[in-house]
Design an enzyme around this catalytic site. Sequence first.
Site, PDB file in Angstrom:
ATOM      1  N   VAL A  25       0.841  -1.208   0.000  1.00  0.00           N
ATOM      2  CA  VAL A  25       0.000   0.000   0.000  1.00  0.00           C
ATOM      3  C   VAL A  25       0.877   1.259   0.000  1.00  0.00           C
ATOM      4  O   VAL A  25       0.708   2.157  -0.833  1.00  0.00           O
ATOM      5  CB  VAL A  25      -0.963  -0.009   1.211  1.00  0.00           C
ATOM      6  CG1 VAL A  25      -1.680   1.332   1.353  1.00  0.00           C
ATOM      7  CG2 VAL A  25      -1.981  -1.145   1.077  1.00  0.00           C
ATOM      8  N   ASP A 129       5.022 -22.428   6.612  1.00  0.00           N
ATOM      9  CA  ASP A 129       5.645 -23.722   6.315  1.00  0.00           C
ATOM     10  C   ASP A 129       7.009 -23.633   5.625  1.00  0.00           C
ATOM     11  O   ASP A 129       7.734 -24.611   5.573  1.00  0.00           O
ATOM     12  CB  ASP A 129       4.719 -24.568   5.418  1.00  0.00           C
ATOM     13  CG  ASP A 129       3.360 -24.807   6.048  1.00  0.00           C
ATOM     14  OD1 ASP A 129       3.279 -24.835   7.279  1.00  0.00           O
ATOM     15  OD2 ASP A 129       2.369 -24.962   5.296  1.00  0.00           O
ATOM     16  N   ALA A 188      16.235 -31.528  20.365  1.00  0.00           N
ATOM     17  CA  ALA A 188      15.447 -32.771  20.399  1.00  0.00           C
ATOM     18  C   ALA A 188      16.338 -33.995  20.172  1.00  0.00           C
ATOM     19  O   ALA A 188      17.337 -33.918  19.447  1.00  0.00           O
ATOM     20  CB  ALA A 188      14.362 -32.719  19.332  1.00  0.00           C
TER      21      ALA A 188
HETATM   22  O1  F6P Z   1      -0.008 -23.800   5.431  1.00  0.00           O
HETATM   23  C1  F6P Z   1       0.003 -23.384   6.746  1.00  0.00           C
HETATM   24  C2  F6P Z   1      -0.672 -24.394   7.623  1.00  0.00           C
HETATM   25  O2  F6P Z   1      -0.698 -23.880   8.928  1.00  0.00           O
HETATM   26  C3  F6P Z   1      -0.076 -25.811   7.597  1.00  0.00           C
HETATM   27  O3  F6P Z   1       1.080 -25.920   8.381  1.00  0.00           O
HETATM   28  C4  F6P Z   1      -1.222 -26.629   8.065  1.00  0.00           C
HETATM   29  O4  F6P Z   1      -1.115 -27.950   7.605  1.00  0.00           O
HETATM   30  C5  F6P Z   1      -2.392 -25.936   7.434  1.00  0.00           C
HETATM   31  O5  F6P Z   1      -1.989 -24.591   7.207  1.00  0.00           O
HETATM   32  C6  F6P Z   1      -3.668 -25.909   8.241  1.00  0.00           C
HETATM   33  O6  F6P Z   1      -4.637 -25.299   7.452  1.00  0.00           O
HETATM   34  P1  F6P Z   1      -6.084 -24.850   7.887  1.00  0.00           P
HETATM   35  O7  F6P Z   1      -5.982 -23.464   8.410  1.00  0.00           O
HETATM   36  O8  F6P Z   1      -6.871 -24.902   6.626  1.00  0.00           O
HETATM   37  O9  F6P Z   1      -6.540 -25.821   8.929  1.00  0.00           O
END
Ligand code: F6P
Length: 322
Positions: A25, A129, A188
């Site tokens: 914007v 992700d 981990a």
């Molecule tokens: O793509 C981001 C994400 O948070 C993923 O890590 C996860 O699998 C998915 O979206 C969950 O999506 P929704 O909001 O449709 O449940």
Amino acid sequence: MAERIGVLTSGGDAPGMNAAIRAVVRAGIYYGYEIYGIQSGYNGLIEGEFQPMNLRSVSDIMSRGGTILKTSRSKLFETPEGRARAIENLKSLDINSLVVIGGDGSYRGARELSRESSMNVVGIPGTIDNDIGCTDYTIGYDTALNTVRDCIDRIKDTAFSHDRCSIIEVMGHHAGYIALNSAIAGGAEACILPEKPFDLERDIIHPLVACRARGKKLFLIIVSEGAYPSYKLAGEIQERMDITPTVSILGYIQRGGSPTVRDRLMASLMGVRAVDAVRNGERNVVVASRAGEIVTIGINEALEMKKEISPDRFVANSILSL
Ligand code: F6P
């Protein structure tokens, strides 16, 4: 009349999307464009939910998680009828460039739009992700990683006090970036990822037994969502090792929160670069971070690109979990 640019967010929200909207914007207005915000992603494009944006529409949004424009995963936009309605709406407002902030599914939608009309589309990578092939970095990833790191630290405090084994399930869709990097940063003992074939004995039982023999009493296992069922894993560990793991599925907590500096900075620079792409007459491109530079790549090429987690990271995680 000034040229018009539309901007929307699509797919899962990610921290830093607001900084990207703000940058589009502000940079757009600075260079003489009129900017329209589209509500609720491609659904709003179809329903005609457009709003003119001014410099003040994006005041004080940078520190907020989520997206002020809201978002959707639009099924209707996957149909030619849905896209035809979207194109009509864009045409009726004389918008000829559309900035789409989202993941590669959103890029595919944008590409369809550009194929079926004269619309110029510009993608900005936004997803926690970090799974978009053409870019080293996606907006929201750093904040999500830091949130996971914070949760790991907290769970470890209590797990240490009780000598427990903790299984923590993180998001990532089909990619293990959040899982592997939070496993390394959180110390981990083991990590289960979609990218790596899984063997219970080799990847979990054997390393945990070896750790226990070396005197460890605290075990942390990170599971990337969908890579293996966390509760099943807990049962299998209990059966074989006579310890009762706790399971924490972090879920949507990973998508919220105030963006980190890295996310705000990347989003701001990518937003400005998206407007530059329109100014330069680049057509149908996506903004990407590659080897430390912010660049643009043609959307077709971008959608063909793949990236992989470096095998060095798998090795680093097993060495460091000794
Ligand atoms: O793509 C981001 C994400 O948070 C993923 O890590 C996860 O699998 C998915 O979206 C969950 O999506 P929704 O909001 O449709 O449940």
